[in-house]
Design a protein around this motif. Structure first.
Motif, PDB file in Angstrom:
ATOM      1  N   GLY A  26      -4.640   5.445   0.214  1.00 16.60           N
ATOM      2  CA  GLY A  26      -3.557   4.700  -1.140  1.00 16.60           C
ATOM      3  C   GLY A  26      -3.557   3.168  -0.374  1.00 16.60           C
ATOM      4  N   CYS A  27      -4.978   2.793   0.233  1.00  9.66           N
ATOM      5  CA  CYS A  27      -4.775   1.332   0.747  1.00  9.66           C
ATOM      6  C   CYS A  27      -5.027   0.513  -0.410  1.00  9.66           C
ATOM      7  CB  CYS A  27      -5.638   1.280   1.991  1.00  9.66           C
ATOM      8  SG  CYS A  27      -5.683  -0.447   2.626  1.00  9.66           S
ATOM      9  N   GLN A  28      -4.345  -0.344  -0.833  1.00  9.68           N
ATOM     10  CA  GLN A  28      -4.717  -1.326  -2.010  1.00  9.68           C
ATOM     11  C   GLN A  28      -5.709  -2.166  -1.496  1.00  9.68           C
ATOM     12  OE1 GLN A  28      -3.540  -0.637  -5.240  1.00  9.68           O
ATOM     13  NE2 GLN A  28      -2.660   1.261  -4.166  1.00  9.68           N
ATOM     14  N   CYS A  57       0.782  -1.244   0.024  1.00  7.82           N
ATOM     15  CA  CYS A  57      -0.097  -0.114   0.041  1.00  7.82           C
ATOM     16  C   CYS A  57       0.885   1.173   0.244  1.00  7.82           C
ATOM     17  CB  CYS A  57      -0.854  -0.046   1.261  1.00  7.82           C
ATOM     18  SG  CYS A  57      -1.817  -1.529   1.193  1.00  7.82           S
ATOM     19  N   GLN A  58       0.122   2.323   0.091  1.00  8.69           N
ATOM     20  CA  GLN A  58       1.104   3.586  -0.177  1.00  8.69           C
ATOM     21  C   GLN A  58       2.104   3.735   0.975  1.00  8.69           C
ATOM     22  OE1 GLN A  58      -1.411   7.114  -0.972  1.00  8.69           O
ATOM     23  NE2 GLN A  58      -0.057   8.493   0.173  1.00  8.69           N
ATOM     24  N   CYS A  92       0.880  -0.036   6.288  1.00  9.76           N
ATOM     25  CA  CYS A  92      -0.300   0.184   6.164  1.00  9.76           C
ATOM     26  C   CYS A  92      -1.089  -0.988   7.010  1.00  9.76           C
ATOM     27  CB  CYS A  92      -0.932   0.134   4.932  1.00  9.76           C
ATOM     28  SG  CYS A  92      -2.720   0.537   4.593  1.00  9.76           S
TER      29      CYS A  92
END
Ligand SMILES: Nc1nc2c(ncn2[C@@H]2O[C@H](COP(=O)(O)OP(=O)(O)OP(=O)(O)O)[C@@H](O)[C@H]2O)c(=O)[nH]1
Ligand SMILES: [Mg+2]
Ligand SMILES: [Zn+2]
Length: 321
Positions: free
Chosen positions: A290-292, A278-279, A283
């Protein structure tokens, strides 16, 4: 008459030593050791107890040992060697070291019920993490299929868990559905059955082998929070293999104290790819920009119940830290 036992000094020849499995807790200093479906009550050779060894923690149900039988009294013997463990299934106890449930398992069967008690995916996820922590292959059992009025429960569960690589088996101790598959899954292996109280663990095992005579509980008692099954011991299966029934873990939360919150995502198959992706490198997939992982959730690539389990558990583990 005093029990005649091999003296501490007696050195058995390698031919006299047998391979066995500790199948239960010690009573009066004697461990029940199973070999070829027979139980021998064994003491530990004293010299295994070197300084600093905690006698009570030294052996657990499932430990593999080498022992020999007393020539005068073949139902008794002495454990001369303890082999290294390959896995440990433990439950966490906040503020204390994890408690061993059973060791050296080939697989753990996680039993849930369609109803009575209500199916809780969150509880199922907790047991999956317990198995993952121990690196033991889980098999998900959905029992009481006879209570599934619309007949969709098994397919719904499989739709969530099979894509993650878990095997899901439906059973009913009432109608016999799935019991042949259950028996096949147990044959020749060392397994433990876990799951919430009342799911039917003991009933399923009794159905496979009525000689087990495991105590079971009426559904009306379940709400009182009692556990019918209290200790875990390995039972010999007529089809070969051993199986441990365990008490349902209803109120005791087995995860805090077992893993830190920061490592939780590694135990969710579908979240693992997002560790460090993630960003923010660290995270936690809760609210960070920006959390995938959350993006995958929004895109429907992660089951909402699983993500919810992760979030609930994360908060719980954090709070216990
Ligand atoms: N309708 C239905 N009832 C079942 C089935 N399997 C078990 N039961 C009932 O569910 C109740 C609880 O079963 P147990 O086998 O004691 O449950 P358990 O998982 O061993 O519970 P604990 O030992 O407390 O952890 C009993 O009344 C069983 O008769 C099933 O397949 N269908
Ligand atoms: Mg039981
Ligand atoms: Zn994230």
């Amino acid at each position: 008459m005093s029990r005649r036992r091999p003296s501490e000094e007696y050195e058995p020849s390698p031919r006299e030593l047998l391979d066995g499995l500790v199948v239960g807790s010690p009573r009066g200093g004697e461990y029940p050791v199973g070999a070829a479906g027979e139980i021998t009550l064994c003491r530990l050779r004293k010299r295994l107890m070197t300084a600093g060894v905690d006698r009570l923690q030294y052996l657990a149900t499932g430990d593999r040992v080498r022992f020999f039988r007393s020539p005068e009294e073949p139902e008794r013997g002495r454990i001369d060697e303890v082999l290294p463990r390959t896995s440990e299934l433990s439950r966490g106890r906040p503020g204390k070291p994890p408690q061993l449930i059973v060791v050296n398992l080939d697989q753990v069967l996680i039993v849930a019920a369609v109803a009575e008690p209500d199916l809780s995916l969150h509880r199922l996820d907790r047991f999956l993490i317990l198995a993952d922590c121990a690196e033991i292959e889980p098999l998900i059992i959905l029992n009481k299929l006879d209570l599934d009025d619309d007949g969709t429960a098994l397919a719904e569960l499989a739709a969530i868990y099979e894509p993650l690589g878990y095997r899901v088996l439906g059973t009913s101790a009432e109608t016999g559905e799935g019991l042949a598959e259950l028996q096949a899954a147990l044959t020749g292996r060392v397994s433990a059955v876990v799951g919430v109280s009342g799911a039917g663990k003991s009933t399923l095992l009794n159905t496979l082998d009525p000689s087990f005579e495991l105590a079971t509980q009426e559904v009306m008692d379940i709400g009182k929070g009692r556990h019918t099954t209290t200790a875990s011991s390995l039972l010999p299966l007529a089809c070969g293999g051993w199986v441990a029934d365990t008490p349902g873990i209803k109120t005791v939360s087995p995860l805090p104290g077992l893993i830190p919150a920061d490592e939780l995502a590694e135990h969710f198959v579908e979240l693992e790819p997002f560790v460090g992706a993630c960003q923010f490198n660290n995270c936690t997939h809760r609210a960070e920009p920006g959390c995938q992982a959350r993006a995958a959730l929004a895109a429907g690539e992660i089951a909402a119940s699983r993500f919810d389990s992760y979030l609930r558990l994360f908060e719980e583990l954090r709070a216990a830290e």
